[in-house]
Design an enzyme around this catalytic site. Sequence first.
Site, PDB file in Angstrom:
ATOM      1  N   LYS A 226       0.855  -1.189   0.000  1.00 18.13           N
ATOM      2  CA  LYS A 226       0.000   0.000   0.000  1.00 18.13           C
ATOM      3  C   LYS A 226       0.886   1.233   0.000  1.00 18.13           C
ATOM      4  O   LYS A 226       1.714   1.427   0.896  1.00 18.13           O
ATOM      5  CB  LYS A 226      -0.904  -0.005   1.225  1.00 18.13           C
TER       6      LYS A 226
ATOM      7  N   ARG B 299     -10.703   9.956   1.938  1.00 23.49           N
ATOM      8  CA  ARG B 299     -10.577  10.600   3.250  1.00 23.49           C
ATOM      9  C   ARG B 299     -11.712  11.595   3.463  1.00 23.49           C
ATOM     10  O   ARG B 299     -12.157  11.791   4.598  1.00 23.49           O
ATOM     11  CB  ARG B 299      -9.190  11.235   3.388  1.00 23.49           C
TER      12      ARG B 299
ATOM     13  N   LYS C 154       1.280   9.914   5.817  1.00 22.43           N
ATOM     14  CA  LYS C 154       1.377   8.506   6.224  1.00 22.43           C
ATOM     15  C   LYS C 154       2.661   7.863   5.707  1.00 22.43           C
ATOM     16  O   LYS C 154       2.751   6.637   5.601  1.00 22.43           O
ATOM     17  CB  LYS C 154       0.126   7.761   5.735  1.00 22.43           C
TER      18      LYS C 154
ATOM     19  N   LYS D 272      -2.175  -1.394  -3.847  1.00 20.88           N
ATOM     20  CA  LYS D 272      -3.046  -0.222  -3.757  1.00 20.88           C
ATOM     21  C   LYS D 272      -2.225   1.049  -3.817  1.00 20.88           C
ATOM     22  O   LYS D 272      -1.209   1.129  -3.115  1.00 20.88           O
ATOM     23  CB  LYS D 272      -3.787  -0.293  -2.425  1.00 20.88           C
TER      24      LYS D 272
ATOM     25  N   SER E  89     -10.312   5.705  -4.561  1.00 14.34           N
ATOM     26  CA  SER E  89     -11.251   6.815  -4.721  1.00 14.34           C
ATOM     27  C   SER E  89     -10.806   7.834  -5.759  1.00 14.34           C
ATOM     28  O   SER E  89     -11.623   8.322  -6.542  1.00 14.34           O
ATOM     29  CB  SER E  89     -11.458   7.485  -3.365  1.00 14.34           C
TER      30      SER E  89
ATOM     31  N   TYR F 192     -15.392   1.047  -6.677  1.00 11.48           N
ATOM     32  CA  TYR F 192     -16.649   1.748  -6.399  1.00 11.48           C
ATOM     33  C   TYR F 192     -17.619   1.612  -7.571  1.00 11.48           C
ATOM     34  O   TYR F 192     -18.796   1.886  -7.430  1.00 11.48           O
ATOM     35  CB  TYR F 192     -16.377   3.226  -6.099  1.00 11.48           C
TER      36      TYR F 192
HETATM   37  C1  PBG Z   1      -7.145   3.724   5.518  1.00 10.17           C
HETATM   38  C2  PBG Z   1      -7.628   3.438   4.151  1.00 10.17           C
HETATM   39  C3  PBG Z   1      -7.485   4.312   3.079  1.00 10.17           C
HETATM   40  C4  PBG Z   1      -8.109   3.715   1.991  1.00 10.17           C
HETATM   41  C5  PBG Z   1      -8.600   2.475   2.399  1.00 10.17           C
HETATM   42  N1  PBG Z   1      -8.286   2.308   3.752  1.00 10.17           N
HETATM   43  C6  PBG Z   1      -6.913   5.670   3.018  1.00 10.17           C
HETATM   44  C7  PBG Z   1      -5.624   5.964   3.616  1.00 10.17           C
HETATM   45  O1  PBG Z   1      -4.756   5.109   3.764  1.00 10.17           O
HETATM   46  O2  PBG Z   1      -5.465   7.123   3.979  1.00 10.17           O
HETATM   47  C8  PBG Z   1      -8.186   4.359   0.643  1.00 10.17           C
HETATM   48  C9  PBG Z   1      -9.255   3.888  -0.270  1.00 10.17           C
HETATM   49  C10 PBG Z   1      -9.560   4.799  -1.408  1.00 10.17           C
HETATM   50  O3  PBG Z   1      -8.893   5.838  -1.630  1.00 10.17           O
HETATM   51  O4  PBG Z   1     -10.533   4.517  -2.115  1.00 10.17           O
HETATM   52  N2  PBG Z   1      -7.019   2.700   6.388  1.00 10.17           N
END
Ligand code: PBG
Length: 333
Positions: A202, A212, A225, A256, A282, A321
Amino acid sequence: MTPIQAPFPATRLRRLRASAALRDLAQENHLSVKDLIWPVFVTDVPGADVEIASMPGVARRTLAGTVAAAEEAARLGIPAICLFPYTDPALKTEACEVAWDENNLVNRTIRAIKARVPEVAIMTDVALDPYNANGHDGLVRDGIILNDETNVALVKMALAQADAGADILGPSDMMDGRIGAMRAALEAAGHTNVAILSYAAKYASAFYGPFRDAVGASGALKGDKKTYQMNPANSDEALRLVARDLAEGADMVMVKPGMPYLDIVRRVKDAFGAPTYAYQVSGEYAMIEGAARAGWVNGDAVMLESLMAFRRAGCDGVLSYFAPRVARALAAR
Ligand code: PBG
């Protein structure tokens, strides 16, 4: 593999593209409704069940609305949904205790879905950010994201979700050692058939922005992060992470974001041959849907092409989605 082919004109590669029937026969990859996991946002904050501004066409749902989504998934043949909570800001603390409350919104939603449509697999998110006053996936002390202390919390959270009936746990937190800790705890608790889909590779990505917003974490997040999520410049490191998580007991692994990282998917699939997934996140959704709504691209065509690209890269399945729209588009063919 070295394809053997005669020189032109004995070989004319256009022959197998000359009709729809021949193109069908020569098609290498296929996209099916069975390849989809549908991420759904659930909230019990009054008035929060509205469309997300940065994700047009996607709304937060109430518990009842989320059960309805699971029923829709069952009707459409989508095998799994994935739950993400939008938490009341008043419930967010530094200790994140709501994360492992057996009666938190996610756990209540899991029970409600399992009572109505047990055949739809439920995936969860295992990370502290929806419950964390500072928006991080882990516990924070003096500005440091704590690894081992976070793992203790994540294990409690994972067990509560498994107790509620979750089928697939999705640790998205990127702490070191959490897969092994969760697997040992699940075995000890008798949850021998609960699967772990590790968000193994990730990346610290700007493509998560709209998510978010959707879960109400944009305002809460202090800093970034980057001390736990991966550097987008790295590729070998993804293989080390996937190897580590598989060795600790992950059943499935994820890359991801998705489309900008399909090179990683291909490397992971080739190296390990494990069940491999990617998340069309997203920001990817927002780019496609935004361009479609502006009339700049054919939305349905780009949606389907993007998902076929995940399959071609080696994904066994995709979190998207678009899942219900893809299901309907595929059924209409
Ligand atoms: C956080 C989490 C995130 C997503 C899934 N779980 C965002 C992040 O790490 O800040 C992102 C999913 C998306 O952008 O559709 N645990």
